[in-house]
Design a protein around this motif. Sequence first.
Motif, PDB file in Angstrom:
ATOM      1  N   PRO A 115       0.834  -1.199   0.000  1.00 21.52           N
ATOM      2  CA  PRO A 115       0.000   0.000   0.000  1.00 21.52           C
ATOM      3  C   PRO A 115       0.872   1.254   0.000  1.00 21.52           C
ATOM      4  O   PRO A 115       1.939   1.280   0.603  1.00 21.52           O
ATOM      5  N   VAL A 116       0.421   2.276  -0.688  1.00 21.52           N
ATOM      6  CA  VAL A 116       1.135   3.544  -0.722  1.00 21.52           C
ATOM      7  C   VAL A 116       0.764   4.320   0.535  1.00 21.52           C
ATOM      8  O   VAL A 116      -0.423   4.549   0.794  1.00 21.52           O
ATOM      9  N   PRO A 117       1.771   4.699   1.336  1.00 26.05           N
ATOM     10  CA  PRO A 117       1.450   5.425   2.568  1.00 26.05           C
ATOM     11  C   PRO A 117       0.871   6.806   2.257  1.00 26.05           C
ATOM     12  O   PRO A 117       1.231   7.447   1.270  1.00 26.05           O
ATOM     13  N   THR A 118      -0.026   7.254   3.108  1.00 23.19           N
ATOM     14  CA  THR A 118      -0.595   8.587   2.989  1.00 23.19           C
ATOM     15  C   THR A 118       0.484   9.605   3.344  1.00 23.19           C
ATOM     16  O   THR A 118       1.128   9.467   4.384  1.00 23.19           O
ATOM     17  N   PRO A 119       0.682  10.619   2.500  1.00 23.59           N
ATOM     18  CA  PRO A 119       1.683  11.639   2.835  1.00 23.59           C
ATOM     19  C   PRO A 119       1.334  12.338   4.142  1.00 23.59           C
ATOM     20  O   PRO A 119       0.161  12.573   4.438  1.00 23.59           O
TER      21      PRO A 119
END
Length: 113
Positions: A6-10
Motif C-alpha cells: 500500500p502507498v502510505p498517505t503523505p
Amino acid sequence: MNGDLPVPTPVVLGIDDLRRLPRATRIARTSGEGIRLLREYRDRFVDELWLDHDLGGDDTILPVVTLLEEAAFHGHPFRIGTIFVHSANPIGAETVVRSLTRWNYRVQRATAQ
C-alpha cells in the motif's frame, strides 16, 4: 493478492490560526500546538509542513522556527520534504524563509487556499 505494498498517505502538517489547509493531515492553530505537533512527529518523515507567520494576537510562528533551527544546529534536523511559508505578512514570511534556508531546510513561499 498482487503483492503490491500500500502507498502510505503523505504526512502534511500545517500551523495556521485560520486557514483550513485541505491537504493537511493535521493542523495546529498556535505556536505552542505547532511545537507539540512537531515533537510528536520528531522521528518521522514529514512530506510537507505549511507555516503561517501571524497566528493571532501576539503569537507568531517564530517559536516553531526556533525549534527547527535548534534541531539543525545540534545536528539532528527535522526530516521534512518541503516547508511552505504562506503568510499575508511579507516581511515575516521572508524572515522565516531566510532563517530555515540557512539551516538547509527546503523552503518555498506559497499561497494557501
